[in-house]
Design an enzyme around this catalytic site. Structure first.
Site, mmCIF file in Angstrom:
data_model
loop_
_atom_site.group_PDB
_atom_site.id
_atom_site.type_symbol
_atom_site.label_atom_id
_atom_site.label_comp_id
_atom_site.label_asym_id
_atom_site.label_seq_id
_atom_site.Cartn_x
_atom_site.Cartn_y
_atom_site.Cartn_z
ATOM 1 N N LYS A 1 2.683 -38.083 30.118
ATOM 2 C CA LYS A 1 4.038 -37.620 30.470
ATOM 3 C C LYS A 1 4.512 -36.437 29.631
ATOM 4 C CE LYS A 1 7.605 -40.441 29.714
ATOM 5 N NZ LYS A 1 8.515 -41.546 30.056
ATOM 6 N N TYR B 1 -9.344 -1.144 42.849
ATOM 7 C CA TYR B 1 -9.538 -1.991 41.675
ATOM 8 C C TYR B 1 -9.829 -1.119 40.468
ATOM 9 C CZ TYR B 1 -11.560 -4.993 38.177
ATOM 10 O OH TYR B 1 -11.806 -5.627 36.982
ATOM 11 N N SER C 1 -10.790 9.398 48.097
ATOM 12 C CA SER C 1 -10.778 8.062 48.695
ATOM 13 C C SER C 1 -12.159 7.432 48.655
ATOM 14 C CB SER C 1 -10.351 8.152 50.161
ATOM 15 O OG SER C 1 -9.038 8.634 50.213
ATOM 16 N N GLN D 1 -1.490 -43.788 17.802
ATOM 17 C CA GLN D 1 -1.225 -45.168 18.244
ATOM 18 C C GLN D 1 -2.333 -45.506 19.246
ATOM 19 O OE1 GLN D 1 2.071 -45.683 20.913
ATOM 20 N NE2 GLN D 1 2.402 -47.825 20.327
ATOM 21 N N ALA E 1 -14.540 12.308 48.914
ATOM 22 C CA ALA E 1 -14.400 10.989 49.530
ATOM 23 C C ALA E 1 -15.761 10.301 49.596
ATOM 24 C CB ALA E 1 -13.814 11.139 50.928
ATOM 25 N N ALA F 1 -7.239 6.197 47.804
ATOM 26 C CA ALA F 1 -7.345 4.870 48.427
ATOM 27 C C ALA F 1 -8.774 4.344 48.347
ATOM 28 C CB ALA F 1 -6.925 4.974 49.895
ATOM 29 N N ARG G 1 5.553 -44.383 35.184
ATOM 30 C CA ARG G 1 6.425 -44.048 36.311
ATOM 31 C C ARG G 1 6.244 -42.617 36.820
ATOM 32 N NH1 ARG G 1 11.515 -46.320 33.050
ATOM 33 N NH2 ARG G 1 10.032 -45.958 31.367
ATOM 34 N N ASN H 1 -17.160 -2.071 37.113
ATOM 35 C CA ASN H 1 -17.161 -2.277 35.660
ATOM 36 C C ASN H 1 -18.121 -3.370 35.215
ATOM 37 O OD1 ASN H 1 -15.582 -4.221 36.918
ATOM 38 N ND2 ASN H 1 -14.309 -4.543 35.105
ATOM 39 N N ASN I 1 21.336 -46.673 25.203
ATOM 40 C CA ASN I 1 20.583 -46.185 24.050
ATOM 41 C C ASN I 1 19.813 -44.935 24.466
ATOM 42 O OD1 ASN I 1 18.775 -45.885 21.896
ATOM 43 N ND2 ASN I 1 17.358 -47.409 22.742
HETATM 44 C C1 UD1 Z 1 13.375 -46.382 25.752
HETATM 45 C C2 UD1 Z 1 14.244 -47.410 25.048
HETATM 46 C C3 UD1 Z 1 15.535 -47.589 25.838
HETATM 47 C C4 UD1 Z 1 16.230 -46.259 25.989
HETATM 48 C C5 UD1 Z 1 15.310 -45.213 26.604
HETATM 49 C C6 UD1 Z 1 15.957 -43.855 26.531
HETATM 50 C C7 UD1 Z 1 12.722 -48.997 23.984
HETATM 51 C C8 UD1 Z 1 12.135 -50.351 24.026
HETATM 52 N N1 UD1 Z 1 13.548 -48.666 24.966
HETATM 53 O O1 UD1 Z 1 13.021 -46.916 27.026
HETATM 54 O O2 UD1 Z 1 16.390 -48.504 25.152
HETATM 55 O O3 UD1 Z 1 17.399 -46.424 26.786
HETATM 56 O O4 UD1 Z 1 14.073 -45.146 25.870
HETATM 57 O O5 UD1 Z 1 15.214 -42.852 27.164
HETATM 58 O O6 UD1 Z 1 12.471 -48.261 23.057
HETATM 59 N N2 UD1 Z 1 6.009 -44.441 23.585
HETATM 60 C C9 UD1 Z 1 4.957 -44.455 22.693
HETATM 61 N N3 UD1 Z 1 4.211 -45.577 22.578
HETATM 62 C C10 UD1 Z 1 4.466 -46.701 23.280
HETATM 63 C C11 UD1 Z 1 5.554 -46.691 24.185
HETATM 64 C C12 UD1 Z 1 6.302 -45.546 24.310
HETATM 65 O O7 UD1 Z 1 4.696 -43.455 22.023
HETATM 66 O O8 UD1 Z 1 3.750 -47.691 23.088
HETATM 67 C C13 UD1 Z 1 6.796 -43.193 23.726
HETATM 68 C C14 UD1 Z 1 6.710 -42.614 25.114
HETATM 69 O O9 UD1 Z 1 5.637 -41.699 25.197
HETATM 70 C C15 UD1 Z 1 8.053 -41.939 25.274
HETATM 71 C C16 UD1 Z 1 8.978 -42.743 24.371
HETATM 72 O O10 UD1 Z 1 8.151 -43.475 23.495
HETATM 73 O O11 UD1 Z 1 8.019 -40.599 24.827
HETATM 74 C C17 UD1 Z 1 9.867 -43.694 25.179
HETATM 75 O O12 UD1 Z 1 9.061 -44.570 25.917
HETATM 76 P P1 UD1 Z 1 9.446 -45.054 27.375
HETATM 77 O O13 UD1 Z 1 8.376 -45.965 27.854
HETATM 78 O O14 UD1 Z 1 9.823 -43.914 28.220
HETATM 79 O O15 UD1 Z 1 10.737 -45.948 27.050
HETATM 80 P P2 UD1 Z 1 11.941 -46.231 28.037
HETATM 81 O O16 UD1 Z 1 11.559 -47.302 28.981
HETATM 82 O O17 UD1 Z 1 12.451 -44.977 28.571
HETATM 83 MG MG MG Z 2 11.688 -43.083 28.686
#
Ligand code: UD1
Ligand code: MG
Length: 462
Positions: free
Chosen positions: A15, A368, A407, A70, A425, A382, A8, A388, A170
């Protein structure tokens, strides 16, 4: 968790590498986590993993941080699973944070851990940090059962119309019994709207198997806001900036001509009675003294400014030090550990690189000065340039005290100019100048002894 690309954000940059208050998002989270003094923090990396690791290590001690890779981003449950080998056999409490929730405070996290450990007198298997939001759109909703106990988390995309009405969300921050987390994680599937392995399924699995899942409801929604798009990032930046400016006004006694148009990093300090005009940016770890005036359009990065300094319009000062009562600008450029000693002056279109300008010395116009040291009470005319760079190497220029550089003088480095020397100068100086000597011409040659000239003059006066 910091492996996601952040679709997004519509960005080529992962991000968690986007800056907030001048630093990558991930480092805000690491800093807060480390204030809790954990045994170690592990960062799950994936997208641009090397860059994320480098960003973390640039600010943190390598002994305190570890990384789990991951490979494919299959969801937050899969992200935590990437750290399985590192953690699954540890008898510990695991705090899981999201790399994109950077405003969380250490106090809140401590309270979360405390609640987790004390729940029902024996501790919970999982405690979820939640908050109520006026607009919960986009977040996972927390479904509570009878007596308000935790039932499950439902993601926005999986939620029915009734569940979408729930305003408790959450935060993406949880405390787990480590062993129980990894055992439950093995049971998480990806049969949901996004086809992902959701970490949010773990608390439900734990609850279903009879474990205690607690909820810690935080009362400050701003702390748990996630950065999912650039609009949210900009909003957060604004909140931080306003907080910093208002702290500087109320606690440090700084005047802002237009508080909305000042950009001061949270890690910089500004002294009492300093006046900051609009569109001034202070970045990194900068220290600005008392009673200074900083005019509009100036940017100061990782620099120290003394007391009573006047910085006129549109200057750029980076990695440099400006002593007490100096004047800088308008339109001056200080960089590469430039140092201005007390009472010295740099005027318009003057650049100082890796140069020390001595006490009360002046370079007022179009100059400079690079790789140079300049003594006290010296005047740089000036258009003076320290030549350098010979195309291969950088060379130094040393200028003494009470020197008058005429200058448009070119000082071809390496070169030394003795105390009390004078250049005419337009001189092109290719050889060292002895003290109290006047040189001129192209290339410059000795014209006379300055002290003898003074002596002659005094004789003549008689
Ligand atoms: C997640 C929660 C959601 C909560 C929200 C709060 C889940 C399924 N959902 O959604 O309930 O309200 O956060 O901000 O957990 N990331 C990884 N690997 C992945 C996917 C994500 O490392 O495979 C990391 C992202 O880089 C990020 C964090 O996990 O830092 C959250 O991921 P994001 O995709 O932003 O989850 P949300 O849709 O915000
Ligand atoms: Mg998020």
């Amino acid at each position: 968790m910091a492996a996601g690309l952040g679709t997004r954000m519509k960005s080529n940059l992962a991000k968690v590498l986007h800056n907030l208050d001048g630093r990558p998002l991930i480092n805000h989270v690491c800093e807060t986590a480390l204030t809790l003094r954990p045994q170690k923090i592990y960062i799950v990396v994936g997208h641009q993993s090397e860059d994320v690791q480098a960003a973390v290590l640039a600010e943190n001690d390598a002994d305190l941080v570890g990384f789990a890779v991951q490979k494919q981003q299959l969801g937050t449950g899969d992200a935590v699973n990437a750290a399985r080998e590192l953690l699954e056999n540890s008898d510990s409490t695991l705090l899981v944070l999201s790399g994109d929730v950077p405003m969380i405070r250490a106090e809140t996290l401590s309270a979360l851990v405390q609640k987790h450990n004390e729940h029902h007198g024996r501790g919970a298997a999982c405690t979820v940090l939640t908050v109520r939001l006026k607009d919960p759109t986009g977040y996972g909703r927390v479904v509570r059962g009878e007596n308000g106990v935790f039932e499950r988390i439902v993601e926005q995309k999986d939620a029915g119309d009734d569940e979408k009405q729930i305003d408790e969300i959450n935060s993406g921050i949880y405390c787990f019994d480590t062993r129980k987390l990894f055992a439950a994680l093995s049971q998480v599937g990806n049969d949901n709207a996004q086809g992902e392995y959701y970490l949010t399924d773990v608390p439900r699995i734990l609850r279903d198997q009879g474990d205690d899942v607690a909820i810690f409801l935080c009362d400050d929604p701003r702390e748990v806001e996630g950065v999912n798009d650039r609009r949210q990032l900009a909003e957060m930046e604004k909140v931080i900036r306003r907080a910093v400016v208002s702290r500087l006004m109320l606690e440090s006694g700084v005047t802002f001509i237009d508080p909305k148009a000042a950009y001061i990093s949270g890690r910089s300090t500004v002294g009492r009675d300093t006046v900051i005009h609009p569109n001034v940016t202070v970045e990194g770890n900068s220290v600005i003294g008392e009673g200074c005036v900083i005019r509009q359009g100036t940017r100061i990065v990782n620099s120290t400014i003394g007391n009573g300094v006047e910085i006129r319009d549109n200057c750029f000062i980076t990695d440099s030090t400006v002593g007490d009562k100096c004047t800088v600008g308008p339109m001056a450029h200080l960089r590469g550990h430039a140092v201005m000693m007390e009472g010295s002056k740099v005027g318009n279109f003057v650049e100082l690189k890796k140069t020390t300008l001595g006490k009360s010395s002046k370079a007022s116009h179009l100059t400079y000065l690079g790789d140079a040291t300049i003594g006290e009470n010296t005047n740089i005319g000036a258009g003076t340039i320290t030549c350098n760079y010979d195309g291969k190497n950088k060379h130094e220029t040393h200028i003494g005290n009470n020197v008058k550089i005429g200058s448009d003088t070119m000082l071809v480095a390496p070169i030394k100019v003795g105390d009390g020397a004078v250049t005419g100068a337009g001189s092109v100086v290719t050889k060292d100048i002895e003290a109290n000597t006047l040189v001129a011409g192209v290339p410059a040659r000795k014209i006379k002894d300055v002290l003898a000239q003074i002596a002659d003059k005094t004789k003549g006066d008689k």
